[in-house]
Motif scaffolding. Structure first.
Motif, PDB file in Angstrom:
ATOM      1  N   GLY A 179      35.666  56.616  44.558  1.00 26.50           N
ATOM      2  CA  GLY A 179      35.251  55.660  45.578  1.00 26.50           C
ATOM      3  C   GLY A 179      35.897  55.942  46.914  1.00 26.50           C
ATOM      4  N   ALA A 180      37.187  56.329  46.882  1.00 23.42           N
ATOM      5  CA  ALA A 180      37.889  56.667  48.120  1.00 23.42           C
ATOM      6  C   ALA A 180      37.256  57.886  48.786  1.00 23.42           C
ATOM      7  N   ARG A 181      36.970  58.918  48.001  1.00 19.16           N
ATOM      8  CA  ARG A 181      36.361  60.131  48.554  1.00 19.16           C
ATOM      9  C   ARG A 181      34.998  59.834  49.176  1.00 19.16           C
ATOM     10  N   LEU A 182      34.216  58.991  48.497  1.00 19.73           N
ATOM     11  CA  LEU A 182      32.894  58.650  49.023  1.00 19.73           C
ATOM     12  C   LEU A 182      32.995  57.923  50.360  1.00 19.73           C
ATOM     13  N   ALA A 183      34.139  57.270  50.598  1.00 18.01           N
ATOM     14  CA  ALA A 183      34.361  56.568  51.861  1.00 18.01           C
ATOM     15  C   ALA A 183      35.054  57.440  52.903  1.00 18.01           C
ATOM     16  N   GLY A 184      35.423  58.670  52.533  1.00 17.89           N
ATOM     17  CA  GLY A 184      36.039  59.588  53.482  1.00 17.89           C
ATOM     18  C   GLY A 184      37.550  59.670  53.409  1.00 17.89           C
ATOM     19  N   ILE A 185      38.154  59.157  52.325  1.00 17.52           N
ATOM     20  CA  ILE A 185      39.605  59.195  52.140  1.00 17.52           C
ATOM     21  C   ILE A 185      39.940  60.285  51.125  1.00 17.52           C
ATOM     22  N   THR A 186      40.901  61.146  51.444  1.00 19.66           N
ATOM     23  CA  THR A 186      41.262  62.257  50.568  1.00 19.66           C
ATOM     24  C   THR A 186      42.532  61.944  49.782  1.00 19.66           C
ATOM     25  N   PRO A 187      42.443  61.767  48.455  1.00 19.24           N
ATOM     26  CA  PRO A 187      43.660  61.540  47.657  1.00 19.24           C
ATOM     27  C   PRO A 187      44.554  62.783  47.669  1.00 19.24           C
ATOM     28  N   CYS A 188      45.818  62.600  48.029  1.00 17.48           N
ATOM     29  CA  CYS A 188      46.766  63.714  48.102  1.00 17.48           C
ATOM     30  C   CYS A 188      47.878  63.609  47.060  1.00 17.48           C
ATOM     31  N   ILE A 189      48.218  62.382  46.670  1.00 18.37           N
ATOM     32  CA  ILE A 189      49.221  62.165  45.624  1.00 18.37           C
ATOM     33  C   ILE A 189      48.579  61.299  44.550  1.00 18.37           C
ATOM     34  N   VAL A 190      48.656  61.767  43.308  1.00 18.88           N
ATOM     35  CA  VAL A 190      48.002  61.070  42.195  1.00 18.88           C
ATOM     36  C   VAL A 190      48.985  60.972  41.042  1.00 18.88           C
ATOM     37  N   ALA A 191      49.070  59.781  40.444  1.00 19.26           N
ATOM     38  CA  ALA A 191      49.964  59.567  39.303  1.00 19.26           C
ATOM     39  C   ALA A 191      49.175  58.957  38.153  1.00 19.26           C
ATOM     40  N   GLU A 192      49.259  59.592  36.990  1.00 20.21           N
ATOM     41  CA  GLU A 192      48.595  59.096  35.779  1.00 20.21           C
ATOM     42  C   GLU A 192      49.366  59.591  34.560  1.00 20.21           C
ATOM     43  N   HIS A 193      49.733  58.649  33.675  1.00 21.06           N
ATOM     44  CA  HIS A 193      50.558  58.994  32.519  1.00 21.06           C
ATOM     45  C   HIS A 193      49.756  59.679  31.425  1.00 21.06           C
ATOM     46  N   ASP A 194      48.528  59.217  31.170  1.00 21.95           N
ATOM     47  CA  ASP A 194      47.753  59.704  30.033  1.00 21.95           C
ATOM     48  C   ASP A 194      47.279  61.142  30.278  1.00 21.95           C
ATOM     49  N   ARG A 195      47.521  62.001  29.306  1.00 22.28           N
ATOM     50  CA  ARG A 195      47.197  63.420  29.465  1.00 22.28           C
ATOM     51  C   ARG A 195      45.690  63.662  29.545  1.00 22.28           C
ATOM     52  N   HIS A 196      44.921  62.954  28.721  1.00 22.12           N
ATOM     53  CA  HIS A 196      43.477  63.194  28.678  1.00 22.12           C
ATOM     54  C   HIS A 196      42.796  62.681  29.945  1.00 22.12           C
ATOM     55  N   ALA A 197      43.206  61.501  30.410  1.00 21.30           N
ATOM     56  CA  ALA A 197      42.665  60.990  31.662  1.00 21.30           C
ATOM     57  C   ALA A 197      43.041  61.916  32.818  1.00 21.30           C
ATOM     58  N   GLY A 198      44.263  62.436  32.772  1.00 24.27           N
ATOM     59  CA  GLY A 198      44.695  63.377  33.803  1.00 24.27           C
ATOM     60  C   GLY A 198      43.863  64.644  33.805  1.00 24.27           C
ATOM     61  N   GLU A 199      43.512  65.122  32.609  1.00 20.45           N
ATOM     62  CA  GLU A 199      42.668  66.312  32.506  1.00 20.45           C
ATOM     63  C   GLU A 199      41.292  66.046  33.120  1.00 20.45           C
ATOM     64  N   THR A 200      40.742  64.864  32.857  1.00 20.68           N
ATOM     65  CA  THR A 200      39.458  64.497  33.452  1.00 20.68           C
ATOM     66  C   THR A 200      39.569  64.436  34.970  1.00 20.68           C
ATOM     67  N   TYR A 201      40.653  63.832  35.453  1.00 20.70           N
ATOM     68  CA  TYR A 201      40.849  63.716  36.910  1.00 20.70           C
ATOM     69  C   TYR A 201      40.852  65.098  37.560  1.00 20.70           C
ATOM     70  N   LEU A 202      41.657  65.999  37.034  1.00 22.67           N
ATOM     71  CA  LEU A 202      41.784  67.317  37.644  1.00 22.67           C
ATOM     72  C   LEU A 202      40.482  68.099  37.567  1.00 22.67           C
ATOM     73  N   HIS A 203      39.752  67.952  36.482  1.00 23.48           N
ATOM     74  CA  HIS A 203      38.487  68.673  36.328  1.00 23.48           C
ATOM     75  C   HIS A 203      37.489  68.274  37.410  1.00 23.48           C
ATOM     76  N   ASN A 204      37.475  67.000  37.776  1.00 26.77           N
ATOM     77  CA  ASN A 204      36.466  66.496  38.703  1.00 26.77           C
ATOM     78  C   ASN A 204      36.915  66.460  40.154  1.00 26.77           C
ATOM     79  N   HIS A 205      38.199  66.297  40.391  1.00 26.70           N
ATOM     80  CA  HIS A 205      38.699  66.162  41.761  1.00 26.70           C
ATOM     81  C   HIS A 205      39.433  67.403  42.260  1.00 26.70           C
ATOM     82  N   GLY A 206      39.766  68.292  41.349  1.00 32.20           N
ATOM     83  CA  GLY A 206      40.635  69.387  41.735  1.00 32.20           C
ATOM     84  C   GLY A 206      42.072  68.910  41.807  1.00 32.20           C
ATOM     85  N   ARG A 207      42.984  69.834  41.975  1.00 35.89           N
ATOM     86  CA  ARG A 207      44.408  69.470  41.993  1.00 35.89           C
ATOM     87  C   ARG A 207      44.821  68.981  43.377  1.00 35.89           C
TER      88      ARG A 207
END
Length: 348
Positions: free
Chosen positions: A16-44
């Motif tokens: 949602g942030a990206r669609l509004a023009g905001i670039t996430p630069c710092i991301v924190a997520e404990h769960d490994r599988h959710a983190g894998e999904t995040y990186l796959h779709n957003h890049g590192r």
């Protein structure tokens, strides 16, 4: 603007942030599988913290931009369906303090806090008052509201609580609800392939043209999509499904078929609910455990169908086993709802 996404999950708020023009630069997520999904779709991003949030320490941001810090601490303890853990004694209910700690580290220009509607009601509003007092003490002004995702183009009745805070005196007004009719389940998923109980082929080509602007927008230019996975239910469960009309729940099942329940009258109203195709979906949540049923087929929802009802585009690929994928989709903030909030921040 740049973003700091805490408790990111699979990345609904970041999208949602990206669609509004905001670039996430710092991301924190404990769960490994959710983190894998995040990186796959957003890049590192510049920093990806895949560990316990209590271990997070301030990391420098070299880019000179306005910062929007956002996130939704774990909400199971505040859910109205989880009465046993809705109290101060549940340690997970205090992880919002880590959110506030990181706010104090970065002092971003904007803060967006998200949680379930039950957050407002828990302990007589104790947690909401605490957040408001701490933000005020840090020099923020804030607004709060309960928004329904269906009012922002999401085909799901999903109420969420938001606090939006600005450093200084910049006022924030929550976005107005969209005009026109709500997007219904039929609009959202009926162009997707028919599936069987226990379907396990991840990628499938489209077999029908999109008939609605909503489906068209989520398909984009793709020829097919992934995550067509369905939980395998027993023959007993499938027999129960057959008795339930659209919009109804377990109460339509003959009581003699519910013998494995100690007291069937105590079943939650969300159990065995068949979605009504001409209405928005009920809140997804743990749609596997609740056994939400496809409007016309006697099976549970696929991961992709649930993602459509959450407003994730079809290119968004969820990683991990089917159980982890279902959890990621059910826990996510609908991207279109998040975008509505971030659009107002960008234009403020």
């Amino acid at each position: 603007m740049i973003g700091i996404d805490l408790f990111s999950g699979a990345g609904g708020m970041s999208l949602g942030a990206r669609l509004a023009g905001i670039t996430p630069c710092i991301v924190a997520e404990h769960d490994r599988h959710a983190g894998e999904t995040y990186l796959h779709n957003h890049g590192r991003p510049s920093v990806f913290f895949n560990d316990d949030i209590r271990k997070f320490e301030k990391l420098p941001i070299t880019r000179k931009s306005e910062i929007v810090l956002f996130g939704g601490p774990p909400c199971q303890g505040f859910s109205t369906s989880n009465q046993r853990n809705r109290s101060k004694s549940n340690l997970n209910n205090w992880l919002f303090k880590e959110f506030l700690r990181i706010v104090s580290l970065y002092m971003p220009e904007w803060v967006v806090f998200e949680n379930v509607k039950g957050f407002v009601e828990t302990e007589g509003g104790f947690f909401v008052r605490m957040i408001g007092e701490e933000l005020t003490g840090l020099g923020y002004s804030f607004a709060q509201a309960i928004l329904n995702a269906v009012d922002y183009g999401v085909p799901q009745n999903r109420q969420r609580f938001f606090i939006v805070a600005s450093l200084g005196e910049r006022a924030f007004e929550f976005p107005q609800a969209h005009r026109g009719g709500a997007v219904c389940v039929r609009d959202a998923i009926f162009d997707l392939p028919e599936l069987n109980n226990g379907a396990s082929t991840c990628f499938l080509p489209y077999v029908a043209e999109p008939t609605t602007s909503y489906a068209y927008s989520l398909r984009g230019s793709q020829i097919g999509c992934t995550n067509h996975l369905v939980s395998r239910n027993s023959s007993q469960v499938l027999e129960r499904y057959a008795y339930i009309p659209q919009g109804a729940n377990w109460e339509s099942i003959p009581e003699k078929m519910m013998g494995n329940y100690k007291d069937v009258r105590r079943c939650h109203t969300g159990i065995y609910r068949r979605l009504a195709e001409d209405q928005p979906s009920v809140v997804l949540g743990n749609f596997r455990k609740n056994m939400l049923i496809h409007p016309r087929q006697n099976r549970g929802l696929s991961v992709r169908e649930a993602a459509r009802l959450q407003s994730f585009p079809d290119w968004y690929h969820f990683k991990g086993s089917i159980g982890f994928q279902q959890q990621q989709v059910g826990n996510a903030v609908p991207p279109l709802l998040a975008k509505a909030i971030f659009d107002k921040i960008v234009s403020a």
